[in-house]
Structures are given as C-alpha cells and as structure tokens.
Motif scaffolding. Structure first.
Motif, short mmCIF file in Angstrom:
data_model
loop_
_atom_site.label_atom_id
_atom_site.label_comp_id
_atom_site.label_asym_id
_atom_site.label_seq_id
_atom_site.Cartn_x
_atom_site.Cartn_y
_atom_site.Cartn_z
N LYS A 122 8.45 -6.10 -49.53
CA LYS A 122 8.12 -5.78 -50.91
C LYS A 122 6.62 -5.83 -51.16
CE LYS A 122 12.33 -5.06 -52.19
NZ LYS A 122 12.77 -3.69 -52.57
N ALA A 123 5.93 -6.81 -50.57
CA ALA A 123 4.47 -6.89 -50.71
C ALA A 123 3.80 -5.72 -50.02
CB ALA A 123 3.96 -8.21 -50.13
N ARG A 124 4.27 -5.39 -48.84
CA ARG A 124 3.68 -4.26 -48.10
C ARG A 124 3.83 -2.96 -48.87
NH1 ARG A 124 7.08 -1.73 -43.41
NH2 ARG A 124 8.08 -0.99 -45.33
N ASP A 125 5.03 -2.70 -49.39
CA ASP A 125 5.26 -1.45 -50.12
C ASP A 125 4.44 -1.39 -51.41
OD1 ASP A 125 7.02 -0.84 -48.12
OD2 ASP A 125 8.83 -1.30 -49.28
N ALA A 126 4.25 -2.54 -52.06
CA ALA A 126 3.51 -2.56 -53.33
C ALA A 126 2.03 -2.28 -53.12
CB ALA A 126 3.71 -3.89 -54.04
N PHE A 127 1.42 -2.93 -52.14
CA PHE A 127 -0.03 -2.80 -51.95
C PHE A 127 -0.40 -1.59 -51.10
CE2 PHE A 127 0.16 -7.16 -53.38
CZ PHE A 127 -0.95 -7.25 -54.19
N ARG A 128 0.59 -0.96 -50.50
CA ARG A 128 0.32 0.27 -49.76
C ARG A 128 -0.11 1.38 -50.72
NH1 ARG A 128 5.07 2.25 -45.93
NH2 ARG A 128 4.26 0.59 -44.59
N LYS A 129 0.31 1.28 -51.97
CA LYS A 129 0.00 2.31 -52.96
C LYS A 129 -1.31 2.04 -53.70
CE LYS A 129 4.98 2.76 -53.74
NZ LYS A 129 6.09 2.61 -54.72
N THR A 130 -2.02 0.98 -53.33
CA THR A 130 -3.27 0.63 -54.01
C THR A 130 -4.46 0.98 -53.13
OG1 THR A 130 -3.34 -1.64 -53.13
CG2 THR A 130 -2.08 -1.27 -55.14
N GLU A 131 -5.66 0.77 -53.68
CA GLU A 131 -6.88 1.07 -52.94
C GLU A 131 -7.33 -0.08 -52.06
OE1 GLU A 131 -8.17 -0.95 -56.74
OE2 GLU A 131 -6.62 0.48 -56.09
N PHE A 132 -6.64 -1.22 -52.11
CA PHE A 132 -7.06 -2.38 -51.34
C PHE A 132 -6.70 -2.22 -49.86
CE2 PHE A 132 -6.04 -4.13 -55.64
CZ PHE A 132 -7.35 -4.39 -56.02
N GLU A 133 -7.58 -2.69 -49.00
CA GLU A 133 -7.37 -2.59 -47.56
C GLU A 133 -6.29 -3.59 -47.12
OE1 GLU A 133 -9.75 -3.38 -43.34
OE2 GLU A 133 -10.81 -3.51 -45.27
N ILE A 134 -5.32 -3.09 -46.37
CA ILE A 134 -4.26 -3.94 -45.83
C ILE A 134 -4.59 -4.22 -44.36
CG2 ILE A 134 -1.81 -4.15 -45.32
CD1 ILE A 134 -1.20 -2.38 -47.67
N VAL A 135 -4.95 -5.45 -44.07
CA VAL A 135 -5.29 -5.84 -42.71
C VAL A 135 -4.03 -6.10 -41.89
CG1 VAL A 135 -6.54 -7.52 -41.28
CG2 VAL A 135 -7.48 -6.82 -43.49
N ARG A 136 -3.06 -6.76 -42.51
CA ARG A 136 -1.81 -7.06 -41.83
C ARG A 136 -0.65 -6.80 -42.77
NH1 ARG A 136 -0.45 -12.05 -37.83
NH2 ARG A 136 1.81 -11.77 -37.69
N ALA A 137 0.31 -6.02 -42.30
CA ALA A 137 1.51 -5.73 -43.09
C ALA A 137 2.72 -6.01 -42.21
CB ALA A 137 1.51 -4.27 -43.55
N GLN A 138 3.40 -7.10 -42.48
CA GLN A 138 4.52 -7.52 -41.65
C GLN A 138 5.79 -7.56 -42.48
OE1 GLN A 138 3.57 -10.64 -39.01
NE2 GLN A 138 5.65 -10.93 -38.25
#
Length: 291
Positions: A122-138
């Motif tokens: 749920k966290a990965r899917d939510a922040f994938r749509k934002t401009e913030f850089e995702i370093v780790r998505a597990q």
C-alpha cells in the motif's frame, strides 16, 4: 419496484458476503493474537534499549561515532513508511500514508530532498504516484517477516547516513495501542536525540565505568539501535493491521445483517403488493362475469 427475484438474489448475495466477512474477522483475530504477543514482548526491550543507549550517548562526544553526528545543514531526508500489503482494514493504511505524505511535503517545502523507503504494498503504490524518489519499495513482506528485514533496511539507512547521502531519517508506522486504537507515529531515528534521552535516562543516576569503553559500546550498539527501531515499527504495523482488519470486518458483518433485514422487509412488501394485485385481478374478473 424491484421484482421478487431481484430482491431475493440481493438477499442471497448479502448473506454470502456476510460469510466472507465473518471468516476474515476470525482469521484476523487469530493472526492478531500472534502479532500482539510479538510486539508486547519486544516493546519493553526496545524501550530499555533506548533508555540505556540515551545514557551512553549523552556522555559521549558527537565525534565518537558517525551516527551521533548532527549535520549543520539538512539537505536530504529519508522517510521509511510501513503499511500492510493488503487492504480491507478500514482507514489504517490511509492514516499512515497521510502522516508520511504530510511529513514529506513539509520537508520538501523547506527545500530538502526527500527519499522514500516503502515497506508494504500500500505504501509503495501510494508514493509511486508522487514526485518523491523511492529508494526501496518492498511489497509482500508484511505477511511473514523477521529481524532479517529490519536489519536489511537498517543497514541501508545507516550506510546512507554515514556516507553523507542522508542527513535525517524518519520511521512512520502504525503504533498498536489496543484492538480499538492504532495511531500513525513519526519517529526520528537519525540523528539520535541524545540530550533529552540522556537527561531522562541519567537523571538521578550517578556516573558509571564501562567495560569496554563507551566508544566501543556505541560502535556496537548504535547500528543495532537503528535496526531495533525499524523492527519495532514493523511489529507495531503488523499488529495494528490485524486489529484494524478485525474491526473493519466486524463492522462489515453488522452492516450485512442490517442490509439483510431491510431487504427482507422490501421482499415482504413486494410480495404482498404482488399478492394484492393478483387478488384485485381475480375480484375484478369475478365482478365482470357477474355483470
């Protein structure tokens, strides 16, 4: 007005849904017992660890260990956000994501770069749509995890902080208070706040001699402290997820009961109206034959 068949089909569908929500409630209840036991056994250890380490760090110079260093200028902020992998647990995930999102947006407004470490689908899917850089998505990690996951994430955060790539580290998770209460928490783990923690821990206590030296203990314990806090966030989120899902499924089961009652009432009214219409046709036909 809906036909009798349509209303009857709706009643059958609602009853099947109730069976599903009731089963999910029982599964969540069984999982909650195990998750609650894990966090209740681990929390005293984490609290005592923080107290003891605060006492050590308060008497040490910041130059002793890189993790004690407070940067003069914070340029990059890391936010580790922990949610569940699955939904159907009310507003639990939304509250955690909202907490992390507001933190990230406030840091971005201050001109700081924000890097996200997302644990949970749920966290990965939510922040994938934002401009913030995702370093780790597990994703698919919250169903079954141990300290290995916390050690892996903690090592990444520690390496980034020591290398100067990160200047501040936050952990956002759902803290388990009770079955009826789970609150999103923002915990700053780096740089470690030594002043308040040290004063609270050492207030009323004397000076101690440490063997090995304080520097040696900090070198060993500070990295473990980060991993312990990460693991605590994972355990809290896991217990909170099952508690929130159990409450959500309980509410859904009660809603199914209410809907079944209202549909049954509608079915009876529709059936009575159909019977009345048939009787009127029979009476009208009989009167016509008499005439």
């Amino acid at each position: 007005m809906a036909s009798l068949k349509d209303v009857q089909n709706k009643i059958v569908g609602v009853k099947k849904t109730k069976q599903i929500t009731k089963a999910m409630n029982m599964v969540a209840s069984a999982k909650l017992r195990n998750a609650q036991d894990r966090i209740e056994r681990f929390r005293p250890y984490a609290d005592k660890f923080y107290e003891m380490l605060g006492d050590l760090a308060a008497g040490a110079d910041a130059s002793v260990h890189p993790l004690l260093e407070v940067r003069d200028e914070v340029k990059t902020v890391a936010i580790m956000v922990t949610t569940s992998d699955r939904g159907l647990c009310g507003a639990f995930n939304v509250n955690i994501i909202t907490k992390a999102m507001k933190l990230a947006q406030s840091k971005a407004k201050e001109g700081k770069a924000v890097k996200m470490y997302c644990i949970g689908k749920k966290a990965r899917d939510a922040f994938r749509k934002t401009e913030f850089e995702i370093v780790r998505a597990q994703a698919d990690a919250m169903g079954s995890f141990d300290f290995t996951l916390a050690a892996s994430v903690g090592n990444e955060l520690i390496a980034g902080y020591v290398a100067g790539e990160l200047d501040e580290v936050h952990v956002v998770f759902g803290e388990f208070k009770s079955i009826a209460k789970q609150i999103p928490v923002d915990l700053t783990v780096l740089p470690m706040a030594t002043t308040e923690a040290g004063e609270a821990a050492s207030g009323g206590s004397g000076d101690y001699l440490y063997e090995p030296s304080v520097e040696g203990l900090l070198a060993e314990l500070l990295p473990r402290f980060i991993k312990v806090q990460v693991y605590r966030g994972l355990l809290d989120t896991s217990a909170s997820e099952h508690a929130a899902r159990m409450a959500a499924m309980d509410n859904a089961t009660r809603a199914c009961d209410d809907l079944t009652k209202s549909l049954t009432l509608l079915y009876n009214k529709t059936r009575q109206a159909a019977i009345t219409a048939d009787l009127m046709d029979i009476v009208g036909g009989a009167e016509a034959l008499k005439g």
